[in-house]
Design a protein around this motif. Sequence first.
Motif, PDB file in Angstrom:
ATOM      1  N   ARG A  93     -10.975  -6.144  -0.092  1.00 34.36           N
ATOM      2  CA  ARG A  93     -11.776  -7.299   0.317  1.00 34.36           C
ATOM      3  C   ARG A  93     -13.039  -6.907   1.068  1.00 34.36           C
TER       4      ARG A  93
ATOM      5  N   LEU B 186     -10.605  -2.576   3.661  1.00 35.66           N
ATOM      6  CA  LEU B 186      -9.565  -3.458   4.163  1.00 35.66           C
ATOM      7  C   LEU B 186      -9.065  -4.242   2.961  1.00 35.66           C
TER       8      LEU B 186
ATOM      9  N   GLY C 146      -6.312  -6.962   1.230  1.00 29.51           N
ATOM     10  CA  GLY C 146      -5.385  -8.055   1.485  1.00 29.51           C
ATOM     11  C   GLY C 146      -4.092  -7.817   0.725  1.00 29.51           C
ATOM     12  N   ARG C 147      -2.973  -8.029   1.376  1.00 29.40           N
ATOM     13  CA  ARG C 147      -1.674  -7.894   0.714  1.00 29.40           C
ATOM     14  C   ARG C 147      -1.563  -8.929  -0.397  1.00 29.40           C
TER      15      ARG C 147
ATOM     16  N   GLY D  44      -2.293  -4.525  -3.066  1.00 27.38           N
ATOM     17  CA  GLY D  44      -3.372  -5.223  -2.389  1.00 27.38           C
ATOM     18  C   GLY D  44      -4.617  -5.359  -3.235  1.00 27.38           C
TER      19      GLY D  44
ATOM     20  N   VAL E 213      -3.031  -7.701   5.886  1.00 26.13           N
ATOM     21  CA  VAL E 213      -4.060  -6.753   5.455  1.00 26.13           C
ATOM     22  C   VAL E 213      -3.677  -5.341   5.878  1.00 26.13           C
TER      23      VAL E 213
END
Length: 169
Positions: A153, A46, A48-49, A150, A25
């Motif tokens: 999230r 934030l 997420g990859r 990404g 992340v």
Amino acid sequence: MPGLAGVIWIVVVIGAAVLVHRYVVFPTVVRSESMRPSLEPGDVLLAGRVRSRTRLRRGEILVYRDAQTSERRIRRMIGLPGDRVQIADDGVVSVNGDAVFEPYARRSGGFRGSFRVPADRFFVLSDQRGGPHDTRTWRESFVPVGEVVGVARVRLLPWPIVATGVLAR
């Protein structure tokens, strides 16, 4: 020796944080008004990859690199590779003939178009339709698959965290 254990602990924590940031992340900041009212300028997300681009879904908020400026952009994914996206005069979006439910979108009429998403691209739109940030008006309306870094999230800031439900599809 208690000092050495403390140093080792700090090195382990920093190493873990670097690995999580690099592979799991990362934080990103909303820089424009294009995703209003879902996201406001200055919001910290934030993200997420992305490991497998085949797992991305319509409605998710993508973080990607703009191929022309190398800046990070944040937009909502509308079309997957191979999709036919149509935008009606009233701003209603259809994907492969089915109208898309978009409670987050602020539509503006007057623009219509039909897009076939290339095999190695995604079609994205801002939530604030019709403004200068809307990808419908860009020379290239598609995001290369390899530029997606990404998926948003969680909104971390502003505090307190507000559960808006708009980050999920």
